[in-house]
Design an enzyme around this catalytic site. Structure first.
Site: not given
Ligand code: NAI
Length: 336
Positions: A233, A235, A264, A303
């Site tokens: 969920t 990208r 997408e 999405h």
């Molecule tokens: P967040 O920024 O709170 O958490 C992301 C986490 O990923 C952080 O803890 C970070 O340290 C970690 N991270 C960074 N690089 C990494 C790597 N190489 N390997 C493993 N972990 C790594 O972001 P949040 O709010 O949890 O959202 C995550 C992603 O979900 C967003 O960037 C967005 O792309 C996606 N998203 C999708 C939605 C949908 O409708 N499908 C809706 C909202 C977000």
């Protein structure tokens, strides 16, 4: 007094009505249901603020057309659809909505996991045909299984909490571990390799950037535990497309739940493809997507993980706050 022009892209009628109520008469609001892209980029020449969603591709060419733009207030968490470096070079700030939907996306993640683990999607299709046989529908328990969470940020942590409610063991890979959380929620940080080897279900919750591009790829896909479920969920670019198809074809992934998938954005244009010049790469992407759609063990949702009534209201409220705080010189959710 000059009005502040704001252009909202990708808004539904319901969102338009909601947003209109939030701004007084000192703003000149314009709403477009479609996305912002190179074709209609002239529309932003006079805007001081624009507010897109994720299908708007705000690249350098689009930003060249912005003459008065001061803020891009994206109504999403991810901002990889915006060329932030170019925006910075033009002194344009970028705001996002970091927290609207951790529970919302986490709940959708479990909707995908449960659909696959209990074959709900297959049962639904069969019963609509009056077929109530059980053969081929036996599922498996989540209790006692290992969930591998890649990225334990806002959404990932909520997924961990739900998993604990199901009695699952949780392992996590994240370059920024938070050890207080591990004690509170009882999970372990491991390397990516260990996570791939030991997870019965792998779920992606990291952002998409240069470091997470093809994080799962042809070089490490064979480490995955045989028949693991793969849930994305985050990208589509966090897994190499070839690795995804290879894993599904070779029973490395026993199933996949994909809210995000390669191409997408092309889907919306699919109807126009017969009359347009379409590149071979685009056709390959569509072909691969169509192959996935025919697989019984693959569930694709469009999405929509963010899209609950409550979350969409939270998105709009934070966007309005971002815009008003930016204009008042107060703190807002600033990306750059
Ligand atoms: P967040 O920024 O709170 O958490 C992301 C986490 O990923 C952080 O803890 C970070 O340290 C970690 N991270 C960074 N690089 C990494 C790597 N190489 N390997 C493993 N972990 C790594 O972001 P949040 O709010 O949890 O959202 C995550 C992603 O979900 C967003 O960037 C967005 O792309 C996606 N998203 C999708 C939605 C949908 O409708 N499908 C809706 C909202 C977000």
């Amino acid at each position: 007094m000059a009005l502040t022009p704001i252009i909202f892209f990708e808004t539904t009628d319901k969102e338009k009505r909601y947003l209109k109520k939030k701004f007084d008469k000192s703003f000149e609001l314009t709403f477009y249901p479609g996305e912002l892209n190179e074709v209609n980029s002239n529309s932003i020449s006079g805007a001081v603020i624009i507010s897109p969603f994720i299908y708007s591709e705000i690249n350098a060419k689009v930003l060249e057309k912005a003459k008065k733009l001061k803020l891009i207030a994206t109504r999403s968490t991810g901002f990889n659809h915006i060329d932030v470096k170019k925006a910075q070079s033009k002194n344009i700030s970028v705001a996002n909505v970091p927290y609207y939907g951790e529970n919302t996306v986490a709940e959708h993640t479990f909707a995908l996991i449960l659909a696959l683990s209990r074959n709900i999607h297959k049962a639904y299709v069969r019963t609509t045909r009056n077929d109530f046989a059980l053969n081929g529908l036996q599922g498996f328990d989540l209790k006692g299984k290992t969930l591998g969470v890649i990225g334990a940020g806002s959404i990932g942590v909520h997924v961990i909490k739900i998993a604990k409610g199901f009695g699952m063991k949780v392992i996590t890979h994240d370059p920024k571990p938070n050890h207080i959380l591990t004690e509170l929620l009882d999970f372990q940080y491991v390397s990516l390799e260990e996570l791939l080897k030991n997870s019965d279900i792998i779920t992606m919750h990291c952002p998409y950037n240069q470091y997470t591009h093809h994080l799962i790829n042809m070089g490490n896909i064979n480490l995955v535990k045989k028949n693991a479920l793969f849930i994305n969920t985050a990208r589509s670019g966090v897994i190499e497309p070839q690795a995804l198809y290879y894993a599904i074809d070779n029973n490395i992934f026993g199933g996949a739940g994909l809210d995000v998938f390669e191409g997408e954005d092309l889907l919306k244009e699919e109807n126009q493809m017969l009359t347009k010049n379409v590149s071979v790469e685009h056709l390959e992407v569509l072909l691969r997507r169509n192959i996935l759609l025919r697989r019984e063990n693959v569930i694709i949702t469009p999405h929509m993980a963010f899209d609950s009534a409550e979350a969409v209201e939270r998105i709009m409220d934070t966007t309005v706050e971002n815009i008003k705080s930016f204009l008042a010189g107060k703190n807002y959710h600033k990306v750059i």
